[in-house]
Enzyme design. Structure first.
Site, PDB file in Angstrom:
ATOM      1  N   GLU B 302       0.829  -1.228   0.000  1.00 54.03           N
ATOM      2  CA  GLU B 302       0.000   0.000   0.000  1.00 54.03           C
ATOM      3  C   GLU B 302       0.847   1.255   0.000  1.00 54.03           C
ATOM      4  O   GLU B 302       0.437   2.280  -0.546  1.00 54.03           O
ATOM      5  CB  GLU B 302      -0.933   0.015   1.221  1.00 54.03           C
ATOM      6  CG  GLU B 302      -2.138  -0.879   1.062  1.00 54.03           C
ATOM      7  CD  GLU B 302      -3.278  -0.512   2.014  1.00 54.03           C
ATOM      8  OE1 GLU B 302      -3.032   0.154   3.036  1.00 54.03           O
ATOM      9  OE2 GLU B 302      -4.423  -0.912   1.729  1.00 54.03           O
ATOM     10  N   HIS B 331       9.927 -26.785   0.160  1.00 52.11           N
ATOM     11  CA  HIS B 331       9.242 -27.872  -0.534  1.00 52.11           C
ATOM     12  C   HIS B 331       8.060 -27.355  -1.341  1.00 52.11           C
ATOM     13  O   HIS B 331       7.156 -28.111  -1.670  1.00 52.11           O
ATOM     14  CB  HIS B 331       8.795 -28.928   0.475  1.00 52.11           C
ATOM     15  CG  HIS B 331       9.938 -29.546   1.208  1.00 52.11           C
ATOM     16  ND1 HIS B 331      10.509 -30.731   0.837  1.00 52.11           N
ATOM     17  CD2 HIS B 331      10.669 -29.096   2.265  1.00 52.11           C
ATOM     18  CE1 HIS B 331      11.519 -31.015   1.641  1.00 52.11           C
ATOM     19  NE2 HIS B 331      11.632 -30.038   2.515  1.00 52.11           N
ATOM     20  N   LYS B 444     -14.236   0.746  -2.432  1.00 51.28           N
ATOM     21  CA  LYS B 444     -15.061   1.124  -1.277  1.00 51.28           C
ATOM     22  C   LYS B 444     -16.379   1.748  -1.715  1.00 51.28           C
ATOM     23  O   LYS B 444     -17.452   1.355  -1.237  1.00 51.28           O
ATOM     24  CB  LYS B 444     -14.300   2.124  -0.392  1.00 51.28           C
ATOM     25  CG  LYS B 444     -13.239   1.493   0.484  1.00 51.28           C
ATOM     26  CD  LYS B 444     -12.679   2.520   1.470  1.00 51.28           C
ATOM     27  CE  LYS B 444     -11.519   1.919   2.260  1.00 51.28           C
ATOM     28  NZ  LYS B 444     -10.799   2.899   3.071  1.00 51.28           N
TER      29      LYS B 444
END
Lengths: 468, 468
Positions: B302, B331, B444
Site C-alpha cells: 500500500e 518444498h 469502497k
C-alpha cells in the site's frame, strides 16, 4: 463466456480485451487456439493414468475403490481410538491435508468439544521450527498425557526427507516412552508400498500403512491416501470429493475448449504469462479456502518454474503464484493490484451460497451505517468481491473468477482436479516437465552436508566457501 | 558487510555482485549512494514526528508514556474480567495485532488452559466471511454462554469501514442480548479521539476508548494503542517492544548508511526493484514470524505501489511483497525461486537462539537417518536456511537475512520500526507518497453502491454496466 461446467463455474470475461483493453486477450485468439487445445487434450488423453500422469486415475476405478477401502478400514480401526491426530509431512505431504481440513471443517475445529467435532483434533506439523513443534507436542501431551488417544500419521514416500524424518524420530520416541510396546499401533505411515527407508521402518516395526501410489508426485497426491486419510479421520466426505474430481476429469477430457475449463484456464494463464503477467494471484473470498491457495502455490510454482535450455540460451519459465484473501486483502493488496506493476492475473474464488449466514441487526441507530443494517455478511462479502472485480477492470487488470456453488467436498474435489489438470496443460504449453523439481536438490544435499551426513561432506565446505 | 546493529542484524552480502553476479549490486554503488542516503536521512529527521510521519514518535516520549498509561489502565480494568478477547478490525487494524500475538505467544495459545496462557483467548476477526465469523461467534458463546467474560475490542479510526462496521453491529447486538444494560462495559473501542462515526457511537454509548493517534495511518499504527491493547491483554511485554522500536529509531537516524539498516534495506530493495527484481519475498525461518510477513505485505504494497504521472506518462511504481515460510516452503517455492523468472529479492528472517529446542533422539537405528540423531531441530532449521541461501546464491538470486538474536518483544519492536522506517526511505527513493492509498477508494464506493448506501446509487449501475 461461461463454459458449461457442472458445479464449479469459470468466468474469464475479465481476462479479455473487451474488458481490460490491451492488457487482455482477444476472444478471437481463444477461438483460434481451439485446434491446438484439442490436440493437447488428445495428448493428455493418451498419457492419462500412465507414467507421471497416474495421478489422473486417483478418482477413477480401480484406484478409487482400492484407496477408499484401505483408508476406510484404517479409519474404522484408528478413528474410535483417536482424539488427537498428528500429521507429519512437508510440502505435498502436508499442504493438501491442511487445505482439506480448512475448507471442510470449521475454523474453530480444534477448539470444539469432541462430540461437536466428529473427529479427532488435527495438528499438521509441516516444519522443523523447534518452538512450533515443541509447543504442539506439549499441547498434545497436556490434552492426552499418556498419548493413549493419539495417532501419529507420518507421510513420506521415501522416508528420507530430512524435516519429516526428524519429526518422525521425535514423535516415535515420545510415543514409545508413553506407551511402551504398544506404540506401533499408534502410527499410521503413508509411504512407498515397496521400497525406501520409511518402508523398511514400517516393516520392521509393524505399523499400519497406506500407499503413496506409484508414479504420483507429492504435489499431485492429495486425492490419494496422502490426503484422504487425515480428511476421513476428521469426518470429511472423501467419496463425494472423489466424485467431484471424477466429474471434473470428464469435463476436462473434452476436446472442445468451451466445455473444458482446464484447457481454457491453462491457455489464459500461460498466454497472459508470456505477455508479462507473470504473477498469478489466487484470491478466495472465503477464509476456509485460503489454505487451498497455498496448495495451488506449490502446484503452480514447482510444476512450471523450470530452467529450459533453448538453443544454448537459458530461459527461466514459470510464474509466481501468490495467495491473497478477500475481502481482507482489499485493505492490504488492492492498492498494489490496481496501481502497482501490471504484471498480474488475479484469480478470484467465491462461494455462491454459504451454508450459514450472519444477519447484520438493525438495532444500532446510526445514519451512516444504515445501509448495512438488515443485510447479511454473505451479501456484503459478495458486494465486496464484485466491487473489487469492477475496480480491477477499471484499472485494466486481467482477472477471472471460479465460483463454487456451495462449499462442500464435491466442489472441493472439482476444484482440486481442475487445477491439477490445468497444470498438466500448462506444462505442455510451456514445454516443461511439470513433474520434476530439479532445483530443489541442491538445498537438500547442502543440508545433508551441513548436518554431517556421510557421503555429503564436500557440501559443507562448498557452502562455507560461498557464504563464509 | 554487517552494519553494527544493536540486537537485530542485517546481512546483505547476498545482494551484492560479489555473490550473485550481474543480478546483484556493486558494493561500490552502495558506497557512492552514501551522500544521497545521508541527505534522505536529514529529510526524514526534519519531518520525523510531524505530518504523516507522526508514527515515528510512537515509541518516544511523550507519546510512549501517554499510550502506555492509557493502555495499561484499561488492561488492568478489563484483563481480570476477560477470558475471551474478540478484536474487530481489518487491514492495518488487524494485521499488527495478529502478527504480535503469533510472534510472542505460543501457536497453541487459544488451546491452552487459562492459567498457562496468562491472558484471554484472542480471536481477531478480519473478514466478513459469514462462515468464519459465524463459527468464531458460536465458539465464543459456547465457551462463555452469558458473555460475562468476553471483551470486544473494535478498531476503526472513522467507524465507516464497511467490514468492521458490520462486525461491530453484529457483536454489539450479541453482547446487548446476552448482557442487557451492562453490555457497554464489555466494549473497548480504538478510534479517532475527536470525530467520526465510531467516536459518536462511543460517546453516546459510553464505551471505554483508546486513541488512534492523529496523523498515524492504519499500516503504521501497530505501535500505537491499535496494536498495544490486545498485545498487553495477552501478556505481551509492550514496554520492551517500544524500547526495541526506540532503539532502532536511533540507529535509523544515523546519517552514515553503514550504521543505518533502514537506509541500506530501502536502497537495496528499490535499486534491485528498478532493475527488474520487483517481487520482494519475506521468508522467516520460524512459524511465529510468518504473520509478520503479512503485516509487511500490507506496508510494502500500500505504501509504495502508486501510479505516478511523469510528464504525461503513466508509471506504475512499487513492488509485489510475497510471504513465504522456511523451511516449509523449500518444498513448495524454492524450485520457483531458483529456476523461475529472476525477478525476486528473497529476504530471510531467522532467529539465532530459540528459547526452546527439541532434541532428535538416538533410539531409531536406521543408517540413512543417523546424521539427524543426537542433533536438534534448531540445528536442522539453521542448516536448512543456510543450505537454501547457498542454493539461491548458486542460482544468482539476490537475498538478504535479518537475524533476531532472540524471539522476544524487544527484537520484534526493532523489526517493526526497521521496516516502517525502511518504507519511509523507499517512498522518498521512488518519489511516491507512502502514506495514501488512492486506488482503494473505488472498491469502497462501489461496495457502498452495491449495498444501497444513500448517495452512492450511481455506482451500482456503473458496476452493472461494466461487469454485466
Amino acid at each position: 463466456m461461461l463454459p458449461p461446467m457442472t458445479g464449479l463455474r469459470l468466468d474469464y470475461a475479465g481476462c479479455l480485451s473487451d474488458r481490460v483493453g490491451e492488457h487482455g486477450l482477444d476472444a478471437a485468439a481463444l477461438e483460434a487456439a481451439g485446434p491446438k487445445l484439442a490436440e493437447l487434450t488428445r495428448r493428455l488423453t493418451q498419457t492419462k493414468g500412465t507414467g507421471w500422469e497416474r495421478w489422473r486415475s486417483l478418482p477413477l476405478e480401480p484406484l478409487r475403490s482400492q484407496h477408499l477401502t484401505a483408508v476406510k478400514s484404517l479409519v474404522q480401526q484408528r478413528g474410535p481410538k483417536t482424539d488427537h491426530l498428528l500429521v507429519l509431512g512437508i510440502g505435498g505431504s502436508a499442504l493438501g491435508n491442511i487445505a482439506l481440513q480448512a475448507a471442510l471443517n470449521p475454523i474453530t475445529y480444534n477448539l470444539m468439544p469432541q462430540q461437536e467435532r466428529g473427529g479427532p483434533r488435527l495438528f499438521v506439523l509441516d516444519n522443523v521450527d523447534p518452538l512450533c513443534v515443541g509447543q504442539v507436542l506439549d499441547e498434545i501431551r497436556r490434552l492426552d498425557p499418556g498419548l493413549k488417544r493419539t495417532t501419529v500419521n507420518v507421510i513420506s514416500k521415501s522416508g528420507e526427507t530430512a524435516e519429516t524424518a526428524a519429526q518422525f524420530i521425535i514423535a516415535r520416541s515420545i510415543l514409545k516412552q508413553a506407551l511402551g510396546k504398544g506404540y506401533a499401533e499408534h502410527i499410521v505411515a503413508i509411504t512407498d508400498p515397496k521400497a525406501g527407508t520409511m518402508r523398511s521402518i514400517c516393516d520392521a516395526e509393524g505399523y499400519a500403512t497406506l500407499p503413496v501410489p506409484d508414479g504420483v508426485g507429492g504435489r499431485f497426491s492429495v486425492l490419494s491416501p496422502v490426503g484422504l486419510f487425515s480428511a476421513a479421520m476428521c469426518g470429511i466426505d472423501i467419496e463425494a470429493m472423489l466424485d467431484g474430481a471424477a466429474e471434473m476429469d470428464t469435463q476436462c477430457s473434452q476436446e472442445s475448449p468451451t466445455g473444458n475449463p482446464a484447457a481454457i484456464l491453462a491457455w489464459l494463464l500461460t498466454t497472459l504469462g508470456r505477455r508479462g503477467k507473470t504473477n498469478h494471484v489466487l484470491m478466495p473470498y472465503c477464509n476456509a479456502l485460503y489454505p487451498l491457495a497455498d496448495w495451488f502455490r506449490q502446484l503452480w510454482a514447482e510444476s512450471l518454474a523450470k530452467r529450459v535450455d533453448l538453443d544454448g540460451k537459458e530461459i527461466f519459465a514459470g510464474f509466481t503464484p501468490i495467495k491473497a484473501l478477500g475481502a481482507t486483502d482489499q485493505h492490504s493488496q488492492i492498492q498494489l493490484y490496481r496501481e502497482g506493476p501490471n504484471d498480474k492475473v488475479i484469480g478470484f474464488v467465491d462461494v455462491e451460497s454459504f451454508d450459514r449466514d450472519v444477519e447484520i441487526p438493525t438495532d444500532l441507530q446510526v445514519e451512516d451505517l444504515r445501509y448495512l443494517q438488515g443485510s447479511t455478511l454473505s451479501t456484503l462479502l459478495a458486494a465486496e468481491k464484485r466491487a473489487t472485480e469492477y475496480a480491477l477492470v477499471e484499472s485494466q487488470r486481467p482477472n477471472f473468477t471460479i465460483t463454487l456453488p456451495r462449499l462442500d467436498a464435491y466442489h472441493i474435489g472439482q476444484f482440486i482436479q481442475l487445477w491439477l489438470i490445468t497444470t498438466a496443460y500448462a506444462g505442455l504449453m510451456l514445454n516443461v516437465n511439470a513433474y520434476d523439481q530439479p532445483a530443489v536438490e541442491t538445498g537438500k544435499v547442502a543440508t545433508f552436508g551441513l548436518m554431517g551426513r556421510a557421503g555429503y561432506e564436500q557440501w559443507k565446505s562448498t557452502v562455507q566457501q560461498t557464504l563464509g
